[in-house]
Design a protein around this motif. Structure first.
Motif, PDB file in Angstrom:
ATOM      1  N   GLY A 172      33.644  22.689 -73.961  1.00 45.05           N
ATOM      2  CA  GLY A 172      32.122  23.169 -73.912  1.00 45.05           C
ATOM      3  C   GLY A 172      30.754  22.997 -73.945  1.00 45.05           C
ATOM      4  O   GLY A 172      29.500  22.657 -74.655  1.00 45.05           O
ATOM      5  N   GLU A 173      30.886  21.736 -73.338  1.00 52.43           N
ATOM      6  CA  GLU A 173      29.785  20.834 -72.228  1.00 52.43           C
ATOM      7  C   GLU A 173      28.685  19.872 -73.449  1.00 52.43           C
ATOM      8  O   GLU A 173      27.935  19.702 -73.484  1.00 52.43           O
ATOM      9  CB  GLU A 173      28.811  21.942 -71.847  1.00 52.43           C
ATOM     10  N   TYR A 174      30.057  19.606 -74.645  1.00 55.50           N
ATOM     11  CA  TYR A 174      29.184  18.359 -75.745  1.00 55.50           C
ATOM     12  C   TYR A 174      29.658  17.120 -74.709  1.00 55.50           C
ATOM     13  O   TYR A 174      30.301  17.230 -74.754  1.00 55.50           O
ATOM     14  CB  TYR A 174      30.409  18.044 -77.211  1.00 55.50           C
ATOM     15  N   THR A 175      28.531  16.282 -74.520  1.00 50.70           N
ATOM     16  CA  THR A 175      28.273  14.854 -74.211  1.00 50.70           C
ATOM     17  C   THR A 175      28.588  14.186 -75.117  1.00 50.70           C
ATOM     18  O   THR A 175      28.301  14.150 -75.639  1.00 50.70           O
ATOM     19  CB  THR A 175      27.743  15.944 -73.021  1.00 50.70           C
ATOM     20  N   TYR A 176      28.740  12.777 -74.042  1.00 51.55           N
ATOM     21  CA  TYR A 176      29.241  11.762 -75.236  1.00 51.55           C
ATOM     22  C   TYR A 176      28.827  10.600 -73.851  1.00 51.55           C
ATOM     23  O   TYR A 176      28.559  10.880 -72.612  1.00 51.55           O
ATOM     24  CB  TYR A 176      30.423  10.859 -75.665  1.00 51.55           C
ATOM     25  N   TYR A 177      27.563   9.546 -73.952  1.00 52.37           N
ATOM     26  CA  TYR A 177      26.559   8.905 -73.616  1.00 52.37           C
ATOM     27  C   TYR A 177      27.209   7.385 -74.069  1.00 52.37           C
ATOM     28  O   TYR A 177      26.509   7.648 -75.019  1.00 52.37           O
ATOM     29  CB  TYR A 177      25.573   8.669 -72.802  1.00 52.37           C
ATOM     30  N   ALA A 178      27.306   6.266 -73.246  1.00 47.90           N
ATOM     31  CA  ALA A 178      27.745   4.645 -74.113  1.00 47.90           C
ATOM     32  C   ALA A 178      26.534   4.432 -74.542  1.00 47.90           C
ATOM     33  O   ALA A 178      25.645   4.577 -73.322  1.00 47.90           O
ATOM     34  CB  ALA A 178      28.110   3.827 -73.280  1.00 47.90           C
ATOM     35  N   ASP A 179      25.517   3.837 -75.180  1.00 44.72           N
ATOM     36  CA  ASP A 179      23.771   3.559 -74.872  1.00 44.72           C
ATOM     37  C   ASP A 179      23.851   3.130 -74.431  1.00 44.72           C
ATOM     38  O   ASP A 179      22.658   2.781 -73.663  1.00 44.72           O
ATOM     39  CB  ASP A 179      23.362   2.303 -76.590  1.00 44.72           C
ATOM     40  N   SER A 180      24.594   2.113 -73.731  1.00 41.76           N
ATOM     41  CA  SER A 180      24.144   0.915 -71.927  1.00 41.76           C
ATOM     42  C   SER A 180      23.600   1.555 -71.281  1.00 41.76           C
ATOM     43  O   SER A 180      23.028   1.779 -70.186  1.00 41.76           O
ATOM     44  CB  SER A 180      25.519   0.306 -71.338  1.00 41.76           C
ATOM     45  N   VAL A 181      24.487   3.291 -70.549  1.00 43.56           N
ATOM     46  CA  VAL A 181      23.903   4.273 -70.006  1.00 43.56           C
ATOM     47  C   VAL A 181      23.356   5.410 -69.821  1.00 43.56           C
ATOM     48  O   VAL A 181      22.839   5.836 -69.503  1.00 43.56           O
ATOM     49  CB  VAL A 181      25.248   4.712 -68.965  1.00 43.56           C
ATOM     50  N   LYS A 182      22.555   5.491 -71.759  1.00 43.28           N
ATOM     51  CA  LYS A 182      22.104   6.376 -71.493  1.00 43.28           C
ATOM     52  C   LYS A 182      20.670   6.775 -71.101  1.00 43.28           C
ATOM     53  O   LYS A 182      19.835   5.986 -71.255  1.00 43.28           O
ATOM     54  CB  LYS A 182      21.779   6.405 -73.306  1.00 43.28           C
ATOM     55  N   GLY A 183      20.263   8.164 -70.837  1.00 41.71           N
ATOM     56  CA  GLY A 183      19.314   8.029 -69.805  1.00 41.71           C
ATOM     57  C   GLY A 183      18.936   8.065 -68.266  1.00 41.71           C
ATOM     58  O   GLY A 183      18.253   8.569 -67.737  1.00 41.71           O
ATOM     59  N   ARG A 184      20.404   7.531 -67.653  1.00 41.59           N
ATOM     60  CA  ARG A 184      20.211   6.858 -66.680  1.00 41.59           C
ATOM     61  C   ARG A 184      21.067   7.960 -66.081  1.00 41.59           C
ATOM     62  O   ARG A 184      21.272   7.662 -64.626  1.00 41.59           O
ATOM     63  CB  ARG A 184      20.458   5.410 -66.223  1.00 41.59           C
ATOM     64  N   PHE A 185      22.144   7.880 -67.131  1.00 44.91           N
ATOM     65  CA  PHE A 185      24.115   8.573 -66.505  1.00 44.91           C
ATOM     66  C   PHE A 185      24.239   9.781 -66.636  1.00 44.91           C
ATOM     67  O   PHE A 185      23.691  10.136 -67.545  1.00 44.91           O
ATOM     68  CB  PHE A 185      25.151   8.053 -66.608  1.00 44.91           C
ATOM     69  N   THR A 186      24.361  10.874 -65.627  1.00 44.10           N
ATOM     70  CA  THR A 186      24.607  12.614 -66.307  1.00 44.10           C
ATOM     71  C   THR A 186      25.787  12.891 -65.608  1.00 44.10           C
ATOM     72  O   THR A 186      25.852  12.334 -64.834  1.00 44.10           O
ATOM     73  CB  THR A 186      24.365  13.004 -65.458  1.00 44.10           C
ATOM     74  N   ILE A 187      26.039  13.368 -66.469  1.00 39.36           N
ATOM     75  CA  ILE A 187      28.087  13.728 -66.807  1.00 39.36           C
ATOM     76  C   ILE A 187      28.257  14.884 -66.479  1.00 39.36           C
ATOM     77  O   ILE A 187      27.269  16.006 -67.284  1.00 39.36           O
ATOM     78  CB  ILE A 187      29.076  13.190 -67.721  1.00 39.36           C
ATOM     79  N   SER A 188      28.536  15.703 -65.181  1.00 34.39           N
ATOM     80  CA  SER A 188      28.842  17.060 -64.761  1.00 34.39           C
ATOM     81  C   SER A 188      29.910  17.794 -64.629  1.00 34.39           C
ATOM     82  O   SER A 188      31.154  17.152 -63.830  1.00 34.39           O
ATOM     83  CB  SER A 188      27.894  17.641 -64.360  1.00 34.39           C
ATOM     84  N   THR A 189      29.802  18.748 -64.662  1.00 34.06           N
ATOM     85  CA  THR A 189      31.218  19.453 -63.940  1.00 34.06           C
ATOM     86  C   THR A 189      31.277  20.776 -63.645  1.00 34.06           C
ATOM     87  O   THR A 189      30.071  21.247 -63.785  1.00 34.06           O
ATOM     88  CB  THR A 189      32.481  19.607 -65.060  1.00 34.06           C
ATOM     89  N   ASP A 190      31.949  20.714 -62.410  1.00 35.03           N
ATOM     90  CA  ASP A 190      32.412  22.114 -61.146  1.00 35.03           C
ATOM     91  C   ASP A 190      33.669  22.631 -61.776  1.00 35.03           C
ATOM     92  O   ASP A 190      34.095  21.993 -61.232  1.00 35.03           O
ATOM     93  CB  ASP A 190      32.331  21.751 -59.874  1.00 35.03           C
TER      94      ASP A 190
ATOM     95  N   TYR B  42      31.701  14.942 -61.872  1.00 32.23           N
ATOM     96  CA  TYR B  42      30.786  14.338 -62.137  1.00 32.23           C
ATOM     97  C   TYR B  42      29.869  12.948 -62.426  1.00 32.23           C
ATOM     98  O   TYR B  42      30.094  13.371 -63.555  1.00 32.23           O
ATOM     99  CB  TYR B  42      29.409  15.206 -60.528  1.00 32.23           C
ATOM    100  N   LEU B  43      29.926  12.156 -62.278  1.00 34.41           N
ATOM    101  CA  LEU B  43      29.306  11.397 -62.894  1.00 34.41           C
ATOM    102  C   LEU B  43      27.961  10.422 -61.939  1.00 34.41           C
ATOM    103  O   LEU B  43      27.933  10.283 -60.832  1.00 34.41           O
ATOM    104  CB  LEU B  43      29.190   9.858 -63.391  1.00 34.41           C
ATOM    105  N   GLN B  44      26.490  11.275 -62.225  1.00 31.85           N
ATOM    106  CA  GLN B  44      25.249  10.889 -61.456  1.00 31.85           C
ATOM    107  C   GLN B  44      24.824   9.974 -61.889  1.00 31.85           C
ATOM    108  O   GLN B  44      24.798  10.006 -62.989  1.00 31.85           O
ATOM    109  CB  GLN B  44      24.446  11.594 -61.329  1.00 31.85           C
ATOM    110  N   MET B  45      24.779   8.518 -61.334  1.00 34.87           N
ATOM    111  CA  MET B  45      23.973   7.852 -61.617  1.00 34.87           C
ATOM    112  C   MET B  45      22.893   6.885 -61.150  1.00 34.87           C
ATOM    113  O   MET B  45      22.740   6.924 -60.570  1.00 34.87           O
ATOM    114  CB  MET B  45      25.312   6.527 -61.544  1.00 34.87           C
TER     115      MET B  45
END
Length: 116
Positions: free
Chosen positions: A54-72, A79-82
């Motif tokens: 359902g495209e709900y995402t979770y990020y660890a505090d250490s990567v929030k705002g820098r990493f983005t997870i997405s799917t095809d 994918y993990l864009q860092m």
């Protein structure tokens, strides 16, 4: 178990970007969530990002705002864009799937090294 094949790790300078890819043997519609974990030398493995069908995402505090997870979903790939990489992001990154039956699967890992 779900088969997972990661790619995209490497060596990058601090402030740079890398994108990790993970192709799964299971449809991303048939899993509880898919994500990425990492393990640095001498530290425990930690989940850094997950995404649900359902495209709900979770990020660890250490990567929030820098990493983005997405799917095809058509390619069963996550994918993990860092971005804005830091030396403390250096670790082996593992693709991770939690199936609807509760089974957890991990990929073989890909090394990410960030130089200062």
């Amino acid at each position: 178990q779900v088969q997972l094949v990661e790619s995209g790790g490497g060596l990058e300078q601090a402030g740079g970007s890398l994108r990790l890819s993970c192709q799964t043997s299971e449809s991303l519609f048939n899993i509880k969530y898919v994500g990425w974990g990492r393990q640095a030398p001498g530290k425990e493995r930690e989940l850094v990002a997950t995404i649900t069908p359902g495209e709900y995402t979770y990020y660890a505090d250490s990567v929030k705002g820098r990493f983005t997870i997405s799917t095809d979903n058509a390619k069963n790939t996550v994918y993990l864009q860092m971005n804005s990489l830091r030396p403390e992001d250096t670790a082996v990154y593992y693709c991770h799937v939690r199936s609807t039956n509760g089974i957890r699967s991990w990929g073989q890992g890909t090394q990410v090294t960030v130089s200062s």
